[in-house]
Design an enzyme around this catalytic site. Structure first.
Site, PDB file in Angstrom:
ATOM      1  N   HIS A 176      -1.543   7.844   5.748  1.00  0.00           N
ATOM      2  CA  HIS A 176      -1.460   6.592   4.981  1.00  0.00           C
ATOM      3  C   HIS A 176      -1.903   6.747   3.527  1.00  0.00           C
ATOM      4  O   HIS A 176      -1.357   6.115   2.637  1.00  0.00           O
ATOM      5  CB  HIS A 176      -2.224   5.452   5.679  1.00  0.00           C
ATOM      6  CG  HIS A 176      -3.696   5.664   5.821  1.00  0.00           C
ATOM      7  ND1 HIS A 176      -4.246   6.313   6.898  1.00  0.00           N
ATOM      8  CD2 HIS A 176      -4.739   5.304   5.017  1.00  0.00           C
ATOM      9  CE1 HIS A 176      -5.574   6.331   6.773  1.00  0.00           C
ATOM     10  NE2 HIS A 176      -5.893   5.735   5.626  1.00  0.00           N
ATOM     11  N   ASP A 177      -2.864   7.620   3.265  1.00  0.00           N
ATOM     12  CA  ASP A 177      -3.377   7.755   1.892  1.00  0.00           C
ATOM     13  C   ASP A 177      -2.979   9.068   1.239  1.00  0.00           C
ATOM     14  O   ASP A 177      -3.631   9.505   0.279  1.00  0.00           O
ATOM     15  CB  ASP A 177      -4.906   7.631   1.901  1.00  0.00           C
ATOM     16  CG  ASP A 177      -5.341   6.182   1.776  1.00  0.00           C
ATOM     17  OD1 ASP A 177      -4.519   5.358   1.292  1.00  0.00           O
ATOM     18  OD2 ASP A 177      -6.475   5.872   2.162  1.00  0.00           O
ATOM     19  N   LYS A 180      -2.759   9.734  -2.511  1.00  0.00           N
ATOM     20  CA  LYS A 180      -3.953   9.794  -3.375  1.00  0.00           C
ATOM     21  C   LYS A 180      -4.130  11.175  -4.010  1.00  0.00           C
ATOM     22  O   LYS A 180      -4.981  11.347  -4.889  1.00  0.00           O
ATOM     23  CB  LYS A 180      -5.205   9.433  -2.571  1.00  0.00           C
ATOM     24  CG  LYS A 180      -5.322   7.934  -2.350  1.00  0.00           C
ATOM     25  CD  LYS A 180      -6.641   7.595  -1.697  1.00  0.00           C
ATOM     26  CE  LYS A 180      -6.786   6.095  -1.529  1.00  0.00           C
ATOM     27  NZ  LYS A 180      -7.987   5.779  -0.740  1.00  0.00           N
ATOM     28  N   HIS A 205      -0.898   4.928  -5.330  1.00  0.00           N
ATOM     29  CA  HIS A 205      -0.927   5.927  -4.243  1.00  0.00           C
ATOM     30  C   HIS A 205       0.047   5.553  -3.111  1.00  0.00           C
ATOM     31  O   HIS A 205       0.527   6.418  -2.389  1.00  0.00           O
ATOM     32  CB  HIS A 205      -2.347   6.159  -3.709  1.00  0.00           C
ATOM     33  CG  HIS A 205      -2.849   5.142  -2.730  1.00  0.00           C
ATOM     34  ND1 HIS A 205      -3.413   3.944  -3.114  1.00  0.00           N
ATOM     35  CD2 HIS A 205      -2.877   5.145  -1.373  1.00  0.00           C
ATOM     36  CE1 HIS A 205      -3.776   3.269  -2.032  1.00  0.00           C
ATOM     37  NE2 HIS A 205      -3.457   3.976  -0.951  1.00  0.00           N
ATOM     38  N   HIS A 229       0.693  -0.019   3.737  1.00  0.00           N
ATOM     39  CA  HIS A 229      -0.580  -0.255   4.428  1.00  0.00           C
ATOM     40  C   HIS A 229      -1.560  -1.123   3.645  1.00  0.00           C
ATOM     41  O   HIS A 229      -2.586  -1.538   4.180  1.00  0.00           O
ATOM     42  CB  HIS A 229      -1.239   1.069   4.872  1.00  0.00           C
ATOM     43  CG  HIS A 229      -1.788   1.906   3.763  1.00  0.00           C
ATOM     44  ND1 HIS A 229      -0.986   2.681   2.939  1.00  0.00           N
ATOM     45  CD2 HIS A 229      -3.067   2.110   3.333  1.00  0.00           C
ATOM     46  CE1 HIS A 229      -1.746   3.332   2.066  1.00  0.00           C
ATOM     47  NE2 HIS A 229      -3.020   2.992   2.292  1.00  0.00           N
ATOM     48  N   HIS A 230      -1.244  -1.436   2.366  1.00  0.00           N
ATOM     49  CA  HIS A 230      -2.085  -2.384   1.624  1.00  0.00           C
ATOM     50  C   HIS A 230      -1.387  -3.719   1.408  1.00  0.00           C
ATOM     51  O   HIS A 230      -1.883  -4.565   0.653  1.00  0.00           O
ATOM     52  CB  HIS A 230      -2.496  -1.773   0.267  1.00  0.00           C
ATOM     53  CG  HIS A 230      -3.503  -0.663   0.404  1.00  0.00           C
ATOM     54  ND1 HIS A 230      -4.809  -0.863   0.797  1.00  0.00           N
ATOM     55  CD2 HIS A 230      -3.377   0.686   0.244  1.00  0.00           C
ATOM     56  CE1 HIS A 230      -5.448   0.293   0.856  1.00  0.00           C
ATOM     57  NE2 HIS A 230      -4.589   1.261   0.526  1.00  0.00           N
ATOM     58  N   ASP A 258      -7.378   0.690   9.528  1.00  0.00           N
ATOM     59  CA  ASP A 258      -7.917   1.350   8.325  1.00  0.00           C
ATOM     60  C   ASP A 258      -9.033   0.516   7.697  1.00  0.00           C
ATOM     61  O   ASP A 258     -10.083   1.055   7.338  1.00  0.00           O
ATOM     62  CB  ASP A 258      -6.766   1.564   7.329  1.00  0.00           C
ATOM     63  CG  ASP A 258      -7.170   2.436   6.152  1.00  0.00           C
ATOM     64  OD1 ASP A 258      -7.988   3.362   6.351  1.00  0.00           O
ATOM     65  OD2 ASP A 258      -6.654   2.211   5.042  1.00  0.00           O
TER      66      ASP A 258
END
Ligand SMILES: [Fe+2]
Ligand SMILES: [Fe+2]
Length: 328
Positions: A176-177, A180, A205, A229-230, A258
């Site tokens: 998911h990240d 970054k 990201h 996811h955000h 998360d």
């Protein structure tokens, strides 16, 4: 010679003595009678022979008929036998080619299975490389990713998703990240709350992560998760402001897992929240930040002790590692 001819002949036979003066022999009449008798016998024999000949002709004719019928039947049987043989050969041929086709299909399926298994292994290797890079860069710990993965799988299972999807959501969630990697270190490792400018950099990201995951089908769910996811259920999230079911189910699930893990983990600028406080925050966010149905499932998992079990199992497998920053 016919019967009548014979009779006429008998009647005209002259049996009288040549000399009229010679007294007539007494045997003349007897001879005539004998002759008549002989003719009758011959007549009878003749007609008997005729009858027999006629009977024979009839029998012969009948036998000829039977023989012809028999020959016809034999011909038909031979024809039928030939046809049956041809059908049997055709059928055998069809079965043979069907079997060959099936074997070919099975071979192709086996190759396909091997290829997709190889692809899967390659994909999973790719994931671990990406994660290694992200972990080094973000100071994200393996335990955070492991817990998120296990929470995601537990939620997906609870929602009744098929096993393949549960697995896919699980391995996809750990990326998911991954975007970054492109985020500058001083922002990622910031010890204080982020400024608006810094925050707009960090939002990137999601977009970077989706791009990094390319176009392969294997990463389809991972791309959706990286991008979304955000996002928030009420449409106030980032980067696209999607809302409700516009956000993929996988991303909605990852969002809950998360955030819960980020809240209950130590950050550079905060202590870890208790599981109760973290769960309370998730419940408060139902219908605003999170999909209420997923929150309900997550709360049920907490009540059943599943979240606690996952957390302690991950801690036991990895040692006492401190979770780091992840859900900014
Ligand atoms: Fe993120
Ligand atoms: Fe995270």
């Amino acid at each position: 010679m016919s019967n009548d001819d014979t009779k006429d002949m008998v009647e005209t036979v002259d049996v009288s003595p040549r000399d009229p003066d010679v007294p007539q022999a007494p045997g003349g009449d007897v001879f005539r009678q004998l002759l008549h008798q002989a003719v009758r016998v011959a007549d009878m024999a003749n007609s008997q022979a005729m009858r027999m000949a006629l009977d024979f002709a009839k029998v012969y004719e009948r036998e000829q008929g039977v023989r012809k019928e028999f020959e016809n039947q034999l011909k038909q049987m031979t024809l039928m036998e030939k046809q049956a043989t041809r059908y049997a050969e055709d059928l055998a041929g069809m079965l043979r080619s069907e079997r060959e086709r099936r074997q070919e299909l099975e071979r192709a399926l086996e190759q396909e299975r091997i290829a997709s298994e190889e692809l899967r292994r390659t994909g999973l290797q790719g994931i671990s490389h990406l994660l290694l890079a992200a972990t080094i860069k973000d100071r994200t710990t393996g335990t955070h990713l492991q817990r998120v993965r296990r929470y995601v799988e537990a939620i997906a299972e609870r929602l009744g998703l098929p096993d393949e999807l549960v697995e896919e959501y699980g391995y996809s969630s750990v990326m998911h990240d991954v975007g970054k990697i492109h985020t500058p270190d001083h922002i990622l490792q910031s010890e204080h709350h982020l400024s608006d400018d810094e925050f707009s950099v960090i939002k990137q990201h999601c977009i970077d992560g989706e791009k990094m995951l390319g176009t392969a089908r294997f990463f389809e769910t991972a791309r959706a998760i990286a991008r979304e996811h955000h996002e928030r259920w009420d449409g106030k999230g980032y980067p696209d402001g999607k809302k409700g079911e516009e956000i993929s189910l996988a991303a909605r699930i990852v969002s809950v897992a998360d955030v819960f893990d980020a809240l209950t983990s130590k950050r550079p600028y905060k202590e870890a929240w208790s599981a109760e406080a973290g769960l309370k925050a998730i419940e408060t966010g139902a219908g605003e930040r999170f999909d209420p149905e997923i929150v309900a499932g997550f709360v049920a998992l907490a009540k059943e002790g599943v979240l606690e079990r996952i957390s302690s199992e991950v801690a036991a497998s990895e040692g006492d590692e401190q979770p780091g920053s992840s859900a900014k």
